[in-house]
Design a protein around this motif. Sequence first.
Motif, short mmCIF file in Angstrom:
data_model
loop_
_atom_site.label_atom_id
_atom_site.label_comp_id
_atom_site.label_asym_id
_atom_site.label_seq_id
_atom_site.Cartn_x
_atom_site.Cartn_y
_atom_site.Cartn_z
N PHE A 234 0.85 -1.19 0.00
CA PHE A 234 0.00 0.00 0.00
C PHE A 234 0.88 1.24 0.00
O PHE A 234 2.06 1.19 0.37
N THR A 235 0.32 2.35 -0.43
CA THR A 235 1.04 3.62 -0.47
C THR A 235 0.63 4.49 0.72
O THR A 235 -0.34 4.17 1.42
N VAL A 236 1.35 5.58 0.94
CA VAL A 236 0.99 6.50 2.01
C VAL A 236 -0.40 7.07 1.76
O VAL A 236 -1.22 7.20 2.68
N GLU A 237 -0.70 7.39 0.50
CA GLU A 237 -2.02 7.93 0.16
C GLU A 237 -3.11 6.95 0.57
O GLU A 237 -4.12 7.34 1.17
N GLU A 238 -2.92 5.67 0.27
CA GLU A 238 -3.91 4.65 0.62
C GLU A 238 -4.03 4.50 2.13
O GLU A 238 -5.12 4.31 2.67
N ALA A 239 -2.89 4.59 2.82
CA ALA A 239 -2.91 4.47 4.28
C ALA A 239 -3.66 5.65 4.91
O ALA A 239 -4.49 5.47 5.82
N VAL A 240 -3.38 6.85 4.44
CA VAL A 240 -4.05 8.05 4.96
C VAL A 240 -5.56 7.96 4.76
O VAL A 240 -6.35 8.29 5.65
N GLU A 241 -5.98 7.48 3.57
CA GLU A 241 -7.41 7.37 3.28
C GLU A 241 -8.06 6.27 4.12
O GLU A 241 -9.20 6.40 4.56
N THR A 242 -7.33 5.15 4.34
CA THR A 242 -7.87 4.03 5.11
C THR A 242 -8.02 4.40 6.58
O THR A 242 -9.03 4.10 7.22
N ILE A 243 -7.00 5.05 7.14
CA ILE A 243 -7.03 5.44 8.56
C ILE A 243 -8.13 6.46 8.81
O ILE A 243 -8.82 6.42 9.83
N GLY A 244 -8.32 7.36 7.86
CA GLY A 244 -9.40 8.34 7.97
C GLY A 244 -9.12 9.46 8.96
O GLY A 244 -8.01 9.63 9.45
N PHE A 245 -10.18 10.22 9.24
CA PHE A 245 -10.08 11.40 10.09
C PHE A 245 -10.39 11.02 11.53
O PHE A 245 -11.30 10.25 11.80
N GLY A 246 -9.62 11.58 12.49
CA GLY A 246 -9.85 11.24 13.89
C GLY A 246 -9.13 12.17 14.85
O GLY A 246 -8.82 13.32 14.52
N LYS A 247 -8.82 11.66 16.04
CA LYS A 247 -8.22 12.46 17.11
C LYS A 247 -6.89 13.09 16.69
O LYS A 247 -6.60 14.23 17.05
N PHE A 248 -6.09 12.33 15.95
CA PHE A 248 -4.80 12.87 15.52
C PHE A 248 -4.99 14.14 14.69
O PHE A 248 -4.28 15.12 14.86
N HIS A 249 -5.95 14.11 13.79
CA HIS A 249 -6.15 15.23 12.89
C HIS A 249 -6.71 16.46 13.63
O HIS A 249 -6.42 17.60 13.24
N ILE A 250 -7.46 16.23 14.70
CA ILE A 250 -7.95 17.35 15.52
C ILE A 250 -6.76 18.01 16.22
O ILE A 250 -6.64 19.24 16.25
N LEU A 251 -5.87 17.16 16.78
CA LEU A 251 -4.65 17.68 17.42
C LEU A 251 -3.78 18.42 16.40
O LEU A 251 -3.26 19.50 16.68
N LEU A 252 -3.64 17.82 15.23
CA LEU A 252 -2.87 18.42 14.14
C LEU A 252 -3.46 19.78 13.77
O LEU A 252 -2.72 20.77 13.59
N PHE A 253 -4.78 19.84 13.65
CA PHE A 253 -5.46 21.07 13.27
C PHE A 253 -5.22 22.17 14.31
O PHE A 253 -4.96 23.32 13.97
N LEU A 254 -5.29 21.80 15.59
CA LEU A 254 -5.13 22.80 16.65
C LEU A 254 -3.70 23.32 16.74
O LEU A 254 -3.48 24.53 16.88
N ILE A 255 -2.73 22.43 16.65
CA ILE A 255 -1.33 22.86 16.81
C ILE A 255 -0.80 23.54 15.55
O ILE A 255 -0.27 24.65 15.60
N MET A 256 -0.94 22.87 14.41
CA MET A 256 -0.43 23.46 13.17
C MET A 256 -1.26 24.68 12.75
O MET A 256 -0.75 25.63 12.18
N GLY A 257 -2.56 24.65 13.07
CA GLY A 257 -3.39 25.81 12.78
C GLY A 257 -2.98 27.02 13.59
O GLY A 257 -3.03 28.16 13.12
N SER A 258 -2.51 26.76 14.82
CA SER A 258 -2.10 27.86 15.70
C SER A 258 -0.86 28.60 15.19
O SER A 258 -0.57 29.69 15.67
N THR A 259 -0.16 28.01 14.23
CA THR A 259 0.95 28.75 13.63
C THR A 259 0.42 30.03 12.97
O THR A 259 1.14 31.02 12.86
N GLY A 260 -0.85 29.99 12.54
CA GLY A 260 -1.47 31.17 11.95
C GLY A 260 -1.65 32.30 12.95
O GLY A 260 -1.63 33.47 12.57
N VAL A 261 -1.84 31.95 14.24
CA VAL A 261 -1.97 32.98 15.28
C VAL A 261 -0.67 33.76 15.38
O VAL A 261 -0.66 35.01 15.37
N ALA A 262 0.44 33.03 15.49
CA ALA A 262 1.75 33.68 15.61
C ALA A 262 2.08 34.49 14.36
O ALA A 262 2.59 35.62 14.45
#
Length: 487
Positions: free
Chosen positions: A31-59
């Motif tokens: 399998f490829t990374v693209e297939e793995a990302v699609e299979t794993i789907g959206f979840g807690k990791f992506h919420i954490l990712l959104f909050l931390i990486m999104g906060s770079t916009g605040v700075a």
Amino acid sequence: MATAPKEAENTIGLEEIHTERQEPPKGQKTFTVEEAVETIGFGKFHILLFLIMGSTGVAEAMEIMLIAVVSPFIRCEWQLQDWQVALVTTMVFFGYMVFSIVLGLLADRYGRWKILLLSFLWAAYFSLLTSFAPSYIWFVFLRAMVGGGVSGHAQGLIIKTEFLPTKYRGYMLPLSQVFWLAGSLLIIGLASVVNPTIGWRWLIRIASIPGILLILLFKFIPESARYNISTGNVTAAMATLRRIAVMNGAAMPEGMLREPTQERRGRFKDLIHPKYLRTTLQIWIIWLGIAFAYYGVILASAELLERDLVCGSAAPPVQGAGDDSEESLSPCHCHLFGPAAYQTMIISTVGEIALNPLNILGINFLGRRLSLCITMGCTALFFLLLNICTSSTGMTGFLFMLRALVSANFNTIYIYTAEVYPTTMRALGMGTSGSLCRVGAMVAPFISQVLMSASFIGALCLFSSVCVICAISAVTLPIETKGRALQ
């Protein structure tokens, strides 16, 4: 020109970049990374990712918007002319432009995470030094260095893009605008309290705190799995994907992770390869125009408020006899921001999120190209409407809509650029686009703060014309990335 189905599906491919293909054992599932990302789907990791990486916009927002709220004070302290005040903003974006290309190249070669960390350390260090600037020349130089550091914050968006499943990118990435809005409102709110009391130097010191705190949270976000696999580091990519799967409570795909290792990464000549050339040139035009319009709106609104322009007249209203505010008593004969000016800035800044729901719908249903064309066309119209003689409420309304539209433009082009380029050159593509973007930002101060004083309608027509050119470039882009897997 017609293309085979496979080519149409992967228009921006990597045929011209040599790869080293490792064939799996016979019968072994892969399998490829693209297939793995699609299979794993959206979840807690992506919420954490959104909050931390999104906060770079605040700075980033706080550092960029800082100049708009301190310019009246440095104008007063160092007795600056219009062009000198404009030069401060121009040099910030000059630093951003130069470092954007360099950091983009380094991110494609050495990783997104490392460059993001480096850029935050750099920006925080020089931002703190700026607060001790003994002269105008030192202030300009140090802010240019801050701009160089802030240019690396775009790696946060790239990391988010490379971890998000395809169907969520069009929804989650525009929502990141909330963080930019939060940073903009925070710096304006702080300025209204700090500037009149302990001064602009303390405002700069306080504004650097969110960026410093955010550095401590980066340890919770791993390096991009797409980047790791592109460098041949399969072990690290697998470890990252397993970690995400555990956090999301999802299963990994069956088999082994297997993708070709990219021998060459982050080469500028790939951007101007015949297959990419038209897309790259049109993207650059759009980025340049959007930044020109965006920072033009911000600086023009600050200039309108600072000078109390009414109906395009350069003559400030006569101070009332009872007006004994700090503005009227300034020994430098400067017009500093008062409470009403900060209130207007806050209202217009809130406009940056006003069209977010419509922007998200447009991006996901109309597509990136048509959505961008519509918002750019409307931006051109509202620039012209600023010339209508109206009340302060009407002017605030026009500024509100302009901020909403220019923000929607940025949302869409960020997503499109991150999606259209392959992993081996995604950071470079964003970096060069960000660099061209700052050319527009460098020119904007001289239009908003110098030309506007000489010819109000001339400045507005120039902004509007550039937006029309960008709208045409957007609708004629050769590739639509809606629903398209990352290459």
